[in-house]
Write an enzyme that holds these catalytic residues in place. Structure first.
Site, short mmCIF file in Angstrom:
data_model
loop_
_atom_site.label_atom_id
_atom_site.label_comp_id
_atom_site.label_asym_id
_atom_site.label_seq_id
_atom_site.Cartn_x
_atom_site.Cartn_y
_atom_site.Cartn_z
N GLU A 291 0.82 -1.22 0.00
CA GLU A 291 0.00 0.00 0.00
C GLU A 291 0.85 1.27 0.00
OE1 GLU A 291 -3.99 -1.12 2.15
OE2 GLU A 291 -3.34 0.80 2.93
N HIS A 320 7.14 -27.36 0.74
CA HIS A 320 6.40 -28.42 0.04
C HIS A 320 5.32 -27.82 -0.86
CE1 HIS A 320 8.39 -31.51 2.47
NE2 HIS A 320 8.42 -30.54 3.36
N LYS A 434 -12.86 2.33 -1.90
CA LYS A 434 -13.79 2.77 -0.85
C LYS A 434 -14.88 3.64 -1.47
CE LYS A 434 -10.94 2.70 3.35
NZ LYS A 434 -10.52 3.39 4.55
#
Ligand code: PA5
Length: 465
Positions: A291, A320, A434
């Site tokens: 960000e 793995h 937003k």
């Protein structure tokens, strides 16, 4: 002193070759810029524009009083918050709390509540959380700097209604609010209804706020030694006061990542703790790095599209799954290991079945030793395949070392903003999302944006099978 350390041998040319590694000369070539960036950050700090620098020294008495008052009273402490209002708390609690505290009885938890961080709005999961946590035994902590983020406010409205229905007027005693001291709907609701509340300093942004009330209130309530956490941060601050770039762990880390990205094409950075307890730190770092540095424009307004993509992995588990890619895939990654020198416990491996050569080598060893050898193995595999890495070493996991690490990553991010010449403290891309939500959910004042979105989204949905 229990200082954390930064080992960057694995990023140097003599280990991973000229094409992928750095030289001391190249790192030192940033010294002049480093001084200017440092000066600029200190100026911003002194003008009161950036406040996270002041957090290691804040007064924690009110927070500790509040934590002491609620101790023993609640089974559950439920955080409603997202992004910077949640990730730091989760990271510290994961590092310092009991990994299975939700299964411990209250006595075994020394009266501290179980901490739940509801940072998503998945309706199924949120509903399940509210059903398994008896409201009468729960305290809800609503955290939002702006006091208006749709996800957090939606959660707040649901919880408030539920509490009011079950507890009538007593709902006010079950909600504590952490938000801006003056602005935003959450602050005005807290004022109007006399809810317990704490302030987020104006000059501290979400992702830099874990060492403010945002993280300290829930963490103190959950039993974390917040003074030791801050002392760790203060120690890192002190270490980063040195004049020389090569002596400041935060700036040096930042410079190494920046050079790996811009000079050696390592456009992704994988943080891989060899400790499950530090896995949350990788998430916290992902937000900070992404960000703060993923920006379209630089400070002069030029289009630059900066940012290294942060990825998280877990040692040994991801040996793995992901390590195959890191060892043999594209040469576009820098690995950052978080390594613990002394785990809290030693778990021995018994010598049962040691008559079988396939198992005998494990007999008499420990999970600690196995973890270390596997960590060494991953570093070895990377080095032999010319893949650069850095190790951040913690002598142990404690509030002090975690405080150092958090503060180091914050400082490194602020400094990286200077290196990339972008503003690390804004997040226009997040605000874009937003605003879309506000517009499309019908918030007042967003009519023009709603009309524009409807017009532009006419092109979507044409290629659906
Ligand atoms: O770092 C940031 O600024 C963001 O990630 C915010 O923390 C996040 O969007 C939540 O915002 P708020 O605390 O205002 O609800």
């Amino acid at each position: 002193m229990n200082d954390i350390s930064l080992d960057y041998t694995g990023l140097m040319e003599d280990v991973v070759g000229e094409k992928h590694g750095l030289t001391v000369k190249l790192i030192e070539s940033l010294s002049g810029r480093a001084e200017k960036i440092h000066k600029n950050l200190i100026e911003l700090k002194e003008k009161g524009e950036i406040g996270f620098y002041d957090l290691p020294k804040i007064d924690t008495r009110d927070i500790k009083r509040f934590a002491a008052k609620i101790r023993g009273k609640y089974e559950n402490l439920i955080i409603l918050g997202i992004g910077g209002s949640a990730l730091g708390t989760t990271a510290v609690q994961t590092a310092l709390g009991h990994s299975f505290s939700h299964l411990l009885k209250k006595q075994k938890r020394n009266g501290y509540p179980r901490l739940f961080v509801a940072d998503n709005i998945d309706p199924d999961v949120f509903d399940e959380l509210l059903r398994v946590t008896e409201p009468k035994k729960s305290l809800y902590c609503v955290i939002s700097k702006s006091g208006s983020t749709a996800e957090t406010m939606a959660q707040f409205l649901i919880v408030q209604r539920m509490l009011e229905q079950k507890l009538k007027g007593k709902w006010k005693k079950r909600i504590v609010v952490i938000t801006d001291g003056e602005k935003g709907p959450l602050r005005s609701i807290a004022r109007e209804h006399g809810l317990a509340s704490f302030e987020v300093p104006k000059n501290v942004g979400g992702r830099f706020s874990v060492l403010s009330a945002v993280g300290l209130v829930p963490l103190a309530c959950a039993g974390v030694d917040i003074d030791a956490l801050l002392a760790g941060a203060a120690r890192m601050d002190e270490r980063c006061g040195a004049a020389d770039l090569m002596q400041k762990p935060a700036y040096l880390f930042s410079a190494l990542c920046y050079l790996a990205d811009t000079k050696k094409a390592k456009s992704s950075i994988v943080m891989m703790p060899y400790s499950s307890k530090l896995y949350g730190i990788a998430d916290f770092f992902r937000q900070l790095w992404a960000e703060s540095l993923g920006k379209r424009f630089d400070k002069t307004g030029k289009e630059v599209h900066t940012g290294q993509t942060p990825i998280k992995a877990l040692g040994v588990t991801d040996q793995h799954s992901q390590v195959q890619l890191y060892v043999e895939g594209p040469f576009d990654k820098l690995l950052v290991f978080l390594e613990v020198e002394r785990f809290g416990k030693r778990v021995d491996i018994p010598d049962t079945f040691s008559d079988r050569p396939e198992l005998a080598y494990l007999a008499g060893s420990s999970l600690n030793e196995l973890m270390k050898v596997e960590n060494d193995g991953t570093r070895y595999a990377l080095a032999t395949h010319n893949r650069p890495y850095i190790s951040i070493k913690l002598p142990e996991i404690s509030a002090h070392t975690v405080g150092q690490l958090i503060y180091m990553l914050e400082l490194a991010t602020a400094f990286a903003g200077g290196l990339y010449q972008v503003n690390p403290f804004d997040q226009p891309g997040v605000e874009f999302g937003k605003n879309y939500t506000y517009a499309m959910m019908g918030r007042e004042g967003y009519d023009d944006l709603r009309a524009e979105i409807r017009k532009r989204s006419g092109i979507s949905g044409q290629k659906v099978l």
